[in-house]
Enzyme design. Structure first.
Site: not given
Ligand SMILES: Cc1cc2nc3c(=O)[nH]c(=O)nc-3n(C[C@H](O)[C@H](O)[C@H](O)COP(=O)(O)OP(=O)(O)OC[C@H]3O[C@@H](n4cnc5c(N)ncnc54)[C@H](O)[C@@H]3O)c2cc1C
Length: 374
Positions: A119, A124, A238-239, A337, A363
């Site tokens: 987390a 904000g 790594q993430e 479609g 990015n």
């Protein structure tokens, strides 16, 4: 790839085909995978695969993690947040936890008894982590945590969450620390809204709130306060690479789907693949997907060798996710479609791909980081 990695690839492919793929629609409706799915993945050894065996992990490298991530990409798995749990959360604990904390948490993360979350983001602030406002005030042998987080992956299932919090009034990044909370029966821990997304709806993404939430002081990651920002910066490559691995595989998968469709769909008395435009689009997409995989494979090898720097990891994340979105979009067009109907995997891939350019550092932030290295 090695023989061992190929065996892991087969194991993962078989497991995902049986236990994951048939459930994607149901998981999408319930906004989460089944909780037991984590235990099943743990049982066959897919979780914490690159953590040391002494802590219940698989003793592998990031290449092992990459094999699992890639197999997810190849089946357009937009439900299971393995990427947050295993290559991210477990790695923070392995890198910064004390021996005793690692013994306590890693075997549970490896078996699926615990699901992990991280987390950082708050209502904000997202990109600007230095503006985090959640506080962790020391009170005897506990921290008292107050604050709110949003967009937290595995927010529904998490039994363990790494929280980015301010442990001092030091300005900017200096006051940030990483503190782990075990969420079961934890007073002051609240799971907020399940967030309604435009794609990857099978992943559980929630708000979390902490009100006078007390966690033991030994749950601080690292041996002193104020190291959170540096710890994040060290782990983020790594993430980012993990996101890139999945993105490159998804791009390849989109091309495969479009080729198969173009071979059977007819218009004006011909298959779509007989039109020069279709052939050229698919030739271009195939080429770009292969070039992308080659670059990502290079980054994986560099990372396993301990040489992947932050700027190159940012290049991998930005390029792979930009290309994933572009290639999936071009392949979707070939479906006409039907490409817009969620019963077709390409439509879900289109929606799922979009977030890849946003999370793990947007990015634009990736380009900032690359630019700083110039
Ligand atoms: C589905 C999903 C899952 C997520 N999972 C998690 C999770 O598990 N844990 C977690 O902590 N977070 C998670 N996130 C949050 C994610 O990491 C943030 O959304 C992301 O970092 C961007 O932050 P933000 O949304 O506050 O956007 P902002 O930071 O407000 O950015 C808004 C826009 O401004 C641009 N911008 C900002 N700063 C700059 C700059 N310096 N230069 C140029 N452009 C800039 C951004 O690129 C973006 O385009 C998740 C998000 C989503 C959507």
């Amino acid at each position: 790839m090695t023989e061992e990695l190929e065996q892991l690839q087969d194991l993962t492919r078989t497991f995902l085909a049986k236990e994951s793929e048939p459930n994607h629609e149901r998981w999408t409706e319930q906004h989460a995978v089944d909780r037991e799915f984590w235990n099943k993945a743990g049982e066959i050894g897919l979780l914490c695969i690159s953590c040391p065996t002494e802590y219940g992990g698989g003793g592998g490298t990031f290449a092992h993690e990459a094999v699992v991530l890639r197999e997810q990409g190849y089946i357009a798995d937009d439900c299971w947040s393995y990427q947050v749990h295993s290559p991210i959360v477990a790695h923070y604990i392995n890198a910064y936890g004390s021996h005793e904390r690692k013994q306590r948490w890693l075997p549970k993360l490896a078996s699926g008894e615990f699901v992990g979350a991280i987390a950082m983001t708050e209502p904000g602030t997202g990109s600007d982590l230095q503006a985090v406002r959640t506080t962790a005030r020391r009170d005897g042998d506990h921290y008292v945590i107050n604050g709110a987080k949003t967009f937290i992956t595995n927010g529904t299932h998490c039994d363990l969450v790494i929280i980015v919090a301010r442990t001092s009034d030091a300005p900017g990044s200096k006051g940030l620390s990483l503190i782990v909370a075990e969420t079961c029966d934890l007073d002051g821990f609240e799971r907020g809204r399940v967030l309604q997304k435009i794609g990857a709806m099978g992943t559980d993404t929630r708000e979390l709130a902490f009100t006078d939430m007390r966690v033991p002081a030994e749950n601080l990651l690292g041996d002193q306060e104020g190291q959170g920002f540096v710890q994040l910066m060290r782990q983020l490559p790594q993430e980012r690479l993990s996101i890139a691995v999945q993105a490159a595989a998804a791009a390849e998968h989109a091309v495969d789907l479009a080729i198969a469709y173009a071979k059977v769909r007819t218009a004006f008395g011909r298959t779509l693949l007989e039109f020069q435009n279709t052939r050229f689009v698919l030739a271009e997409c195939r080429t770009e997907a292969l070039a992308l995989r080659t670059f990502i494979d290079h980054c994986i090898a560099e990372h396993v060798a301990g040489r992947l720097d932050g700027a190159t990891a940012s290049m991998a994340k930005y390029l792979a996710t930009d290309k994933e979105c572009e290639i999936v979009d071009r392949c979707l067009q070939i479906f006409g479609g039907y490409g817009y109907m969620t019963e077709y995997p390409i439509a879900r891939m289109y929606a799922a791909a979009r977030v890849q350019k946003i999370y793990g550092g947007t990015n634009e932030i990736m380009k900032e980081l690359i630019a700083r290295s110039l």
